[in-house]
Design a protein around this motif. Structure first.
Motif, short mmCIF file in Angstrom:
data_model
loop_
_atom_site.label_atom_id
_atom_site.label_comp_id
_atom_site.label_asym_id
_atom_site.label_seq_id
_atom_site.Cartn_x
_atom_site.Cartn_y
_atom_site.Cartn_z
N CYS A 1 0.86 -1.17 0.00
CA CYS A 1 0.00 0.00 0.00
C CYS A 1 0.90 1.22 0.00
CB CYS A 1 -0.89 -0.01 1.23
SG CYS A 1 -1.73 1.56 1.57
N ALA A 2 0.83 2.00 -1.06
CA ALA A 2 1.64 3.21 -1.16
C ALA A 2 0.77 4.43 -0.87
CB ALA A 2 2.24 3.32 -2.56
N ALA A 3 1.21 5.25 0.06
CA ALA A 3 0.46 6.43 0.47
C ALA A 3 1.11 7.69 -0.09
CB ALA A 3 0.39 6.51 1.99
N SER A 4 0.29 8.57 -0.60
CA SER A 4 0.78 9.84 -1.13
C SER A 4 -0.18 10.95 -0.72
CB SER A 4 0.91 9.77 -2.65
OG SER A 4 -0.35 9.52 -3.23
N GLY A 5 0.15 12.17 -1.13
CA GLY A 5 -0.71 13.29 -0.78
C GLY A 5 -0.82 13.44 0.73
N ARG A 6 -2.01 13.78 1.20
CA ARG A 6 -2.19 13.96 2.64
C ARG A 6 -1.94 12.67 3.39
NH1 ARG A 6 -6.19 13.73 6.60
NH2 ARG A 6 -5.95 15.33 8.22
N ALA A 7 -2.37 11.57 2.82
CA ALA A 7 -2.12 10.27 3.46
C ALA A 7 -0.64 10.01 3.60
CB ALA A 7 -2.79 9.15 2.67
N GLY A 8 0.14 10.44 2.64
CA GLY A 8 1.58 10.27 2.71
C GLY A 8 2.21 11.16 3.77
N ARG A 9 1.75 12.39 3.82
CA ARG A 9 2.32 13.33 4.80
C ARG A 9 2.00 12.89 6.22
NH1 ARG A 9 0.37 16.81 0.83
NH2 ARG A 9 -1.51 17.32 2.02
N MET A 10 0.84 12.27 6.41
CA MET A 10 0.41 11.85 7.74
C MET A 10 0.79 10.41 8.06
SD MET A 10 -1.08 14.56 8.90
CE MET A 10 -2.11 13.99 10.25
N PHE A 11 1.39 9.73 7.09
CA PHE A 11 1.53 8.28 7.20
C PHE A 11 2.22 7.83 8.47
CE2 PHE A 11 1.31 4.16 5.32
CZ PHE A 11 2.43 3.47 5.76
N SER A 12 3.34 8.44 8.79
CA SER A 12 4.16 7.94 9.90
C SER A 12 3.46 8.10 11.25
CB SER A 12 5.51 8.66 9.93
OG SER A 12 5.33 10.03 10.20
N ILE A 13 2.45 8.93 11.35
CA ILE A 13 1.78 9.13 12.63
C ILE A 13 0.36 8.57 12.63
CG2 ILE A 13 3.14 11.17 13.19
CD1 ILE A 13 0.70 12.88 12.46
N THR A 14 0.04 7.81 11.60
CA THR A 14 -1.32 7.29 11.43
C THR A 14 -1.37 5.79 11.62
OG1 THR A 14 -1.82 9.07 9.86
CG2 THR A 14 -3.28 7.16 9.87
N ALA A 15 -2.27 5.33 12.46
CA ALA A 15 -2.53 3.90 12.54
C ALA A 15 -3.22 3.48 11.25
CB ALA A 15 -3.41 3.57 13.74
N MET A 16 -2.70 2.45 10.62
CA MET A 16 -3.19 2.03 9.32
C MET A 16 -3.74 0.61 9.39
SD MET A 16 -2.68 4.56 7.23
CE MET A 16 -2.86 3.76 5.62
N GLY A 17 -4.53 0.28 8.40
CA GLY A 17 -5.12 -1.06 8.40
C GLY A 17 -5.32 -1.61 7.00
N TRP A 18 -5.40 -2.91 6.93
CA TRP A 18 -5.79 -3.61 5.71
C TRP A 18 -7.24 -4.09 5.89
CZ3 TRP A 18 -3.54 -3.78 1.11
CH2 TRP A 18 -2.18 -3.48 1.02
N TYR A 19 -8.04 -3.81 4.89
CA TYR A 19 -9.42 -4.22 4.88
C TYR A 19 -9.63 -5.14 3.68
CZ TYR A 19 -10.10 0.04 7.73
OH TYR A 19 -10.03 1.02 8.70
N ARG A 20 -10.73 -5.90 3.74
CA ARG A 20 -11.08 -6.69 2.58
C ARG A 20 -12.60 -6.72 2.43
NH1 ARG A 20 -9.22 -12.78 4.53
NH2 ARG A 20 -10.94 -13.17 6.01
N GLN A 21 -13.02 -6.92 1.20
CA GLN A 21 -14.46 -6.93 0.92
C GLN A 21 -14.76 -7.93 -0.18
OE1 GLN A 21 -16.12 -3.15 -0.43
NE2 GLN A 21 -18.09 -3.66 0.52
N VAL A 22 -15.82 -8.69 0.06
CA VAL A 22 -16.34 -9.59 -0.96
C VAL A 22 -17.71 -9.07 -1.36
CG1 VAL A 22 -15.05 -11.57 -0.12
CG2 VAL A 22 -17.35 -11.15 0.75
N PRO A 23 -18.14 -9.37 -2.58
CA PRO A 23 -19.43 -8.87 -3.04
C PRO A 23 -20.56 -9.25 -2.08
CG PRO A 23 -18.21 -9.78 -4.87
CD PRO A 23 -17.44 -10.12 -3.63
N GLY A 24 -21.39 -8.28 -1.76
CA GLY A 24 -22.54 -8.54 -0.90
C GLY A 24 -22.25 -8.47 0.58
N LYS A 25 -20.99 -8.23 0.94
CA LYS A 25 -20.64 -8.16 2.36
C LYS A 25 -19.98 -6.83 2.66
CE LYS A 25 -20.11 -13.07 3.39
NZ LYS A 25 -19.23 -14.09 4.03
N GLN A 26 -20.01 -6.48 3.95
CA GLN A 26 -19.36 -5.24 4.36
C GLN A 26 -17.85 -5.39 4.33
OE1 GLN A 26 -20.95 -4.11 8.22
NE2 GLN A 26 -22.26 -2.59 7.24
N ARG A 27 -17.20 -4.28 4.12
CA ARG A 27 -15.74 -4.27 4.19
C ARG A 27 -15.33 -4.55 5.64
NH1 ARG A 27 -13.42 0.63 0.84
NH2 ARG A 27 -15.05 -0.25 -0.45
N GLU A 28 -14.34 -5.42 5.83
CA GLU A 28 -13.91 -5.76 7.18
C GLU A 28 -12.42 -5.46 7.35
OE1 GLU A 28 -13.78 -9.86 8.31
OE2 GLU A 28 -13.21 -10.56 6.31
#
Length: 119
Positions: A22-49
Motif C-alpha cells: 500500500c503506497a500512500a501519497s498526498g495527505r495520506a503520505g504526509r500523515m503516514f508515519s503518525i497514522t494507525a493504518m489497516g488492511w481491509y477486505r471486501q467480498v461482493p454482498g458483504k461489508q468491508r472488514e
C-alpha cells in the motif's frame, strides 16, 4: 489526488502466499508515519472488514480469521504498508484495501487489489 494505492494481488492456489503493498501519497503520505493504518477486505454482498491493523508505533492486531497467517508491517521511510499473507485459503478471496485504521478518519478509498485463492 491519489492517496492510497494497493498492489500485489493475484490468483494463487490454497496454501500459497502473497505480499500486498500500500503506497500512500498526498495527505495520506504526509500523515503516514503518525497514522494507525489497516488492511481491509471486501467480498461482493458483504461489508468491508478490517483484517489487520498497525499503529504508528508498530503494534499490530489481527482478525481471528487471519491471525497466525497474515503479517502486517510498515516502512515509514517509504510511506508504504505491507500485508504478508501465508497459507491462503479460498475464504481469503476478496478485494483488499488499505486505509487508516480509525474509521472516523478514513481517507478516500483506493482501487484495491484483487486476491483470488482457488485451485
Amino acid at each position: 489526488q491519489v492517496q492510497l494505492v494497493e498492489s500485489g494481488g493475484g490468483l494463487v492456489q490454497p496454501g500459497e502466499s502473497l505480499r500486498l503493498s500500500c503506497a500512500a501519497s498526498g495527505r495520506a503520505g504526509r500523515m503516514f508515519s503518525i497514522t494507525a493504518m489497516g488492511w481491509y477486505r471486501q467480498v461482493p454482498g458483504k461489508q468491508r472488514e478490517l483484517v489487520a491493523g498497525i499503529t504508528s508505533g508498530g503494534s499490530t492486531n489481527y482478525a481471528d480469521s487471519v491471525k497466525g497467517r497474515f503479517t502486517i508491517s510498515r516502512d515509514d521511510t517509504k510511506n508504504t504498508m505491507y500485508l504478508q499473507m501465508n497459507r491462503l485459503k479460498p475464504d481469503d478471496t476478496a478485494v483488499y484495501y488499505c486505509n487508516a485504521a480509525n474509521l472516523l478518519a478514513l481517507y478516500n478509498w483506493g482501487p484495491g487489489t484483487q486476491v483470488t485463492v482457488s485451485s
